[in-house]
Design a protein around this motif. Structure first.
Motif, mmCIF file in Angstrom:
data_model
loop_
_atom_site.group_PDB
_atom_site.id
_atom_site.type_symbol
_atom_site.label_atom_id
_atom_site.label_comp_id
_atom_site.label_asym_id
_atom_site.label_seq_id
_atom_site.Cartn_x
_atom_site.Cartn_y
_atom_site.Cartn_z
ATOM 1 N N TYR A 9 65.814 11.480 67.024
ATOM 2 C CA TYR A 9 67.002 11.832 67.797
ATOM 3 C C TYR A 9 66.689 13.083 68.615
ATOM 4 O O TYR A 9 66.160 14.060 68.080
ATOM 5 C CB TYR A 9 68.193 12.112 66.878
ATOM 6 N N TRP A 10 67.025 13.056 69.888
ATOM 7 C CA TRP A 10 66.833 14.216 70.766
ATOM 8 C C TRP A 10 68.215 14.688 71.209
ATOM 9 O O TRP A 10 68.879 14.009 72.000
ATOM 10 C CB TRP A 10 65.982 13.856 71.969
ATOM 11 N N PHE A 11 68.631 15.828 70.695
ATOM 12 C CA PHE A 11 69.958 16.332 70.995
ATOM 13 C C PHE A 11 69.925 17.280 72.195
ATOM 14 O O PHE A 11 68.918 17.933 72.471
ATOM 15 C CB PHE A 11 70.537 17.042 69.776
ATOM 16 N N GLY A 12 71.063 17.364 72.871
ATOM 17 C CA GLY A 12 71.120 18.177 74.083
ATOM 18 C C GLY A 12 71.156 19.666 73.836
ATOM 19 O O GLY A 12 70.880 20.452 74.741
ATOM 20 N N SER A 13 71.479 20.065 72.608
ATOM 21 C CA SER A 13 71.585 21.496 72.318
ATOM 22 C C SER A 13 71.250 21.762 70.855
ATOM 23 O O SER A 13 71.257 20.850 70.012
ATOM 24 C CB SER A 13 72.996 22.006 72.610
ATOM 25 N N GLU A 14 70.998 23.028 70.560
ATOM 26 C CA GLU A 14 70.722 23.452 69.190
ATOM 27 C C GLU A 14 71.934 23.169 68.293
ATOM 28 O O GLU A 14 71.785 22.692 67.158
ATOM 29 C CB GLU A 14 70.398 24.947 69.174
ATOM 30 N N ALA A 15 73.140 23.452 68.807
ATOM 31 C CA ALA A 15 74.353 23.248 68.017
ATOM 32 C C ALA A 15 74.530 21.789 67.631
ATOM 33 O O ALA A 15 74.905 21.470 66.487
ATOM 34 C CB ALA A 15 75.571 23.749 68.795
ATOM 35 N N GLU A 16 74.259 20.883 68.558
ATOM 36 C CA GLU A 16 74.398 19.450 68.269
ATOM 37 C C GLU A 16 73.398 18.999 67.216
ATOM 38 O O GLU A 16 73.728 18.218 66.310
ATOM 39 C CB GLU A 16 74.219 18.639 69.550
#
Length: 240
Positions: free
Chosen positions: A76-83
């Motif tokens: 999974y590649w998330f758009g942000s650190e928080a996600e």
């Protein structure tokens, strides 16, 4: 005729947006550089590993991503650190313990005790430094960086060999990319000289002529920067 000052604002807004995207993509390479110096591991080894672990193809280049998570083979590649953290905390609460996080995809089940917390595992510098130390231990044991890379992934021979093959391919691609960096830097030096000359002319130009010329300069800036990013992975700060 467009207002030249509005065009200037739009141009720089676009430039800053590009800077943000490049900054995110360069986080893993920055962490790798720091870890290579701290742990005395070759930088190209770490740059290759982070690309094998988290790289995604973009404009013909393999770009590493710091907010990547892998759960039992599913990436999974998330758009942000928080996600990314929100997802990991969610699966952690559900009982999952085998997951990989960060630039170097450190596995929580096998290596989590080496970190203060999951937050620390996500920190690009801590993630990279641990990976560098682990790779250095494997190199001391196995005697070569390709073998160390394979063992970094798995001690199962078939899985290790497949990973080593991928690692060596990416390492070779990085070597070719380094040569393109020099070529891109030379081209861009000349291009930016002409763009700077055009900018100076625009300052004293008639406002209506300025609007048209600004659009031309914007196109030149975007074109040369895009070529640089594809060919060399340079930061926009250095480019400007």
């Amino acid at each position: 005729m467009p207002n030249p000052f509005n065009l200037i604002l739009a141009l720089w807004a676009h430039v800053f947006a590009l800077m943000g995207a490049v900054a995110q993509a360069s986080i893993c390479d920055q962490a790798a550089r720091h870890a290579a110096q701290a742990e005395r591991v070759p930088l190209d080894i770490l740059r290759a590993i982070t690309r094998v672990e988290t790289g995604r193809a973009k404009d013909g280049q393999l770009i590493p991503w710091p907010w990547a998570v892998n759960v039992e083979g599913q990436g999974y590649w998330f758009g942000s650190e928080a996600e990314a953290k929100a997802y990991v905390f969610k699966i952690f609460k559900s009982g999952t313990r085998s997951f990989d996080v960060g630039c170097f995809q450190i596995n929580y089940r096998w290596h989590g005790n080496a970190f203060r917390s999951i937050d620390a595992m996500f920190d690009p510098h801590e993630n990279a430094e641990y990976a560098a130390r682990f790779l250095k231990q494997l190199y001391a044991e196995l005697g070569s960086w390709p073998a160390a890379a394979g063992a970094y992934h798995s001690r199962t021979p078939d899985l290790a060999q497949a990973y080593t093959s991928r690692f060596q391919t990416v390492l070779a691609q990085l070597g070719a990319a380094e040569a393109r960096i020099e070529q891109a830097a030379t081209r861009n030096a000349a291009a930016m000289t002409s763009i700077e000359f055009a900018r100076n002319q625009l300052i004293a130009a008639d406002p209506y002529e300025t609007a048209t010329q600004l659009q031309t300069v914007q196109f030149q800036l975007e074109s040369h920067y895009s070529v640089t990013v594809r060919n060399a992975g340079l930061s926009l700060v250095n480019f400007l």
